[in-house]
Design a protein around this motif. Structure first.
Motif, mmCIF file in Angstrom:
data_model
loop_
_atom_site.group_PDB
_atom_site.id
_atom_site.type_symbol
_atom_site.label_atom_id
_atom_site.label_comp_id
_atom_site.label_asym_id
_atom_site.label_seq_id
_atom_site.Cartn_x
_atom_site.Cartn_y
_atom_site.Cartn_z
ATOM 1 N N LEU A 192 0.830 -1.217 0.000
ATOM 2 C CA LEU A 192 0.000 0.000 0.000
ATOM 3 C C LEU A 192 0.865 1.267 0.000
ATOM 4 O O LEU A 192 0.612 2.213 -0.743
ATOM 5 N N LEU A 193 1.902 1.245 0.866
ATOM 6 C CA LEU A 193 2.753 2.435 1.014
ATOM 7 C C LEU A 193 3.572 2.727 -0.243
ATOM 8 O O LEU A 193 3.805 3.886 -0.589
ATOM 9 N N THR A 194 4.023 1.664 -0.893
ATOM 10 C CA THR A 194 4.981 1.897 -1.979
ATOM 11 C C THR A 194 4.335 1.863 -3.362
ATOM 12 O O THR A 194 4.785 2.540 -4.263
ATOM 13 N N ARG A 195 3.285 1.054 -3.549
ATOM 14 C CA ARG A 195 2.806 0.865 -4.916
ATOM 15 C C ARG A 195 1.349 1.208 -5.142
ATOM 16 O O ARG A 195 1.012 1.966 -6.028
ATOM 17 N N THR A 196 0.446 0.608 -4.354
ATOM 18 C CA THR A 196 -0.964 0.706 -4.736
ATOM 19 C C THR A 196 -1.670 1.952 -4.202
ATOM 20 O O THR A 196 -2.583 2.441 -4.840
ATOM 21 N N ALA A 197 -1.247 2.455 -3.054
ATOM 22 C CA ALA A 197 -1.982 3.589 -2.479
ATOM 23 C C ALA A 197 -1.099 4.561 -1.701
ATOM 24 O O ALA A 197 -1.456 4.968 -0.592
ATOM 25 N N VAL B 51 -2.053 6.142 2.071
ATOM 26 C CA VAL B 51 -1.385 5.561 3.251
ATOM 27 C C VAL B 51 -0.051 6.261 3.467
ATOM 28 O O VAL B 51 0.766 6.342 2.552
ATOM 29 N N ARG B 52 0.145 6.780 4.672
ATOM 30 C CA ARG B 52 1.403 7.460 5.000
ATOM 31 C C ARG B 52 1.974 6.852 6.275
ATOM 32 O O ARG B 52 1.241 6.274 7.056
ATOM 33 N N ALA B 53 3.271 7.083 6.451
ATOM 34 C CA ALA B 53 3.872 6.689 7.717
ATOM 35 C C ALA B 53 3.492 7.733 8.763
ATOM 36 O O ALA B 53 3.478 8.925 8.473
ATOM 37 N N LEU C 228 10.782 5.151 4.189
ATOM 38 C CA LEU C 228 9.322 5.294 4.247
ATOM 39 C C LEU C 228 8.781 5.059 5.645
ATOM 40 O O LEU C 228 7.762 5.614 6.033
ATOM 41 N N LEU C 229 9.443 4.192 6.378
ATOM 42 C CA LEU C 229 8.998 3.866 7.742
ATOM 43 C C LEU C 229 10.212 3.818 8.646
ATOM 44 O O LEU C 229 10.856 2.770 8.778
ATOM 45 N N PRO D 235 -2.209 0.107 -9.232
ATOM 46 C CA PRO D 235 -2.373 1.296 -8.400
ATOM 47 C C PRO D 235 -3.852 1.663 -8.281
ATOM 48 O O PRO D 235 -4.605 1.538 -9.245
ATOM 49 N N LEU D 236 -4.267 2.086 -7.097
ATOM 50 C CA LEU D 236 -5.653 2.523 -6.921
ATOM 51 C C LEU D 236 -5.825 3.917 -7.529
ATOM 52 O O LEU D 236 -4.850 4.671 -7.651
#
Ligand SMILES: Cc1cc2nc3c(=O)[nH]c(=O)nc-3n(C[C@H](O)[C@H](O)[C@H](O)COP(=O)(O)OP(=O)(O)OC[C@H]3O[C@@H](n4cnc5c(N)ncnc54)[C@H](O)[C@@H]3O)c2cc1C
Length: 493
Positions: free
Chosen positions: A92-97, A101-103, A142-143, A407-408
């Protein structure tokens, strides 16, 4: 790829769906059902997906809006579930959303109630959580990993913390959704872009091996949708449609505070629950300035309501825990709203807080597939497993699952005003065009143009869709009342 949902498309597709047999009929458009619709459609299957009410009407909009890395499960020895969570969070974080979605940082304040031993144990857990992140190949940029902060720094990030006796705080990072209902809308619209028929206000009355009896809740008319296979993704209501599914719902309540109640808060908080080892209340600052405080875990018996009520004892229990770490107590009059959701936990022995959060895909004797349990974080994996089961059951011609790289809607990063990019990602520029035409503020930092966008592109059919799901203005009843006239207007523009 037409990803816009609206009343005109719904009507046209309702007409078509009566005269065709789809490969997969999905019942329920929460995160799980929308995920199933997207998974099946992106494998080349024909799909109809229905919801008795609206996108994200059920539990999916009552969550803590966290995308968990799975640490909780690790603590219970559920290594597989923990790893699955971390992998899904990474996708979610890297590709689809990445737009949804954030850290987000969380502090565990080291008050006198937290012993040094407990703090060391929690830090070990956080480090294991960071190990899960690494195993899932989510980059540390990212995290970030966990660390310990001195008291001064902790109070800089969270000024409302009580300074007296504060030894510092443990800092950890996890995924946070801009909004859970927005995630569902994005998944459903992406599925629609792959050709799925997304039909709200359509209630399944009865499920069969080869379709369902359905009622259009707007006209009262009943009809049949024929399908090669039916997937029941009706969340806590799944047992009403497939009798052999036994759920043991558990209620989780959150309070909604205006930002002024906890001024200057720049990080979430993990607040130890007195008398419980390793259970924490959460303080969750939102991008719109509001702060949610959750969450309870109480088993509930009896009929499942459409919208769960918040008992007053949940409110006082959450306030009591919150106030253990604050300099100035938050009182009942500062609670601007509250919401409760029911977890669709599969029946098992034991306390609901300890029941497995793992999902299940079950095929009933009448060959209806039910997918339930799990959580928002793992909706994609749940959908993959359900569609795999459907494909196997009927020998459908379908490609392999591809949703880990689909990706969404809005995931592509294009420009636009930052506050709109925050909510709409790559669609911000399009929303901005409508905002320029209809700039009137409607409360909670939103404008009339955004409501019009929701009517034209996000499938909002009435005021409640607009205020309670496409935006979350309705989480504070006072703000909802103030925005009602604008919502009515948006439906006519
Ligand atoms: C308080 C709380 C906090 C949570 N926090 C988190 C979190 O932070 N992170 C996380 O990952 N998970 C979280 N979860 C778990 C997560 O929210 C749920 O597991 C998930 O939302 C379930 O989604 P679902 O699609 O299976 O069910 P739902 O979202 O309930 O969807 C079911 C849908 O089926 C529809 N339906 C019902 N009957 C019919 C019918 N007869 N015909 C047609 N449609 C029908 C309903 O209208 C509904 O929209 C939380 C859960 C709770 C309760």
């Amino acid at each position: 790829m037409n990803t816009s949902l609206n009343a005109a498309r719904r009507l046209a597709e309702l007409e078509r769906v009566r005269h065709e047999t789809v490969d997969v009929l999905v019942v329920g458009l929460g995160a799980t059902g929308a995920g199933v619709a997207l998974d099946a459609a992106s494998r080349g299957l024909t799909v109809a997906a229905i919801d008795a009410h609206d996108l994200a009407f059920g539990t999916s909009r009552w969550s803590s809006k966290m995308i968990h890395g799975g640490l909780r499960y690790l603590a219970k020895g559920q290594v597989g579930v923990a790893h699955e969570s971390a992998v899904e969070r990474g996708i979610l974080l890297t590709r689809t959303a990445p737009h949804l979605v954030r850290a987000a940082p969380y502090l565990l304040p080291l008050t006198p109630a937290v012993t040094r031993g407990q703090a060391a144990l929690v830090m070990t857990g956080y480090r294991m959580g960071d190990g899960l992140r690494a195993a899932a190949r989510t980059p540390r940029r990212l995290l970030p990993g966990p660390s310990r902060l001195p008291a001064g720094k902790a109070r800089e990030l969270a000024p409302p913390l009580r300074g007296d006796g504060l030894r510092g705080a443990l800092l950890s990072w996890d995924g946070r959704l801009v909004d859970d209902a927005r995630l569902v809308v994005a998944i459903a619209r992406t599925a629609a872009g792959h050709g799925a028929r997304i039909l709200t206000r359509c209630r399944a009355l009865e499920l069969h091996r080869d379709g369902a009896q359905v009622r259009d809740e707007l006209t009262g008319e009943s009809f049949t949708i024929r399908a090669s296979v039916v997937v029941n993704a009706a969340g806590v209501w799944a047992g009403q449609l497939s009798r052999e599914i036994r759920l043991r719902p558990s209620r989780g309540t959150h309070l909604v505070l205006r930002g002024q109640a906890l001024p200057g808060l720049r990080a979430g908080l993990h607040v130890p629950i007195p008398g419980e080892s390793n259970r924490f209340a959460l303080v969750l600052p939102q991008h719109d300035g509001r702060v949610y405080v959750g969450l309870t875990d109480e088993p509930v018996d009896g009929p499942v309501p459409d919208v769960p009520e918040v008992p007053e004892e949940d409110v006082s229990a959450l306030l009591a825990v919150l106030n253990t770490v604050l300099e100035a107590a938050v009182d009942r009059s500062q609670v601007a709203g509250a919401y409760a959701g029911l977890r669709p936990l599969l029946e098992a022995e034991g306390r609901t807080a300890d029941l497995s959060r793992r999902h299940a895909v079950l095929t009933s004797p009448d060959e209806v597939i039910t997918v339930t349990g799990g959580k928002l974080t793992t909706y994609r994996r749940m959908a993959q497993d359900a569609v795999d089961a459907a494909v196997r059951l009927r020998g459908l011609h379908a490609g392999p699952c591809v949703t880990h790289r689909v990706p969404l809607v809005g995931a592509d990063q294009r420009g636009g005003p930052p506050e709109l990019v925050e909510r709409y990602g790559g669609e911000a520029a399009g929303v901005h065009e409508l905002v320029k035409l209809h700039p009137e503020p409607v409360g909670a930092g939103r404008s009339l143009g955004e409501l019009v966008w929701a009517v034209r592109h996000e499938g909002a059919l009435d005021e409640a869709d607009l205020l309670d799901r496409r935006t979350r203005i309705g989480l504070i009843p006072e703000d909802r009342d103030a925005a009602l006239a604008a919502a009515r207007l948006a439906l006519t523009l």
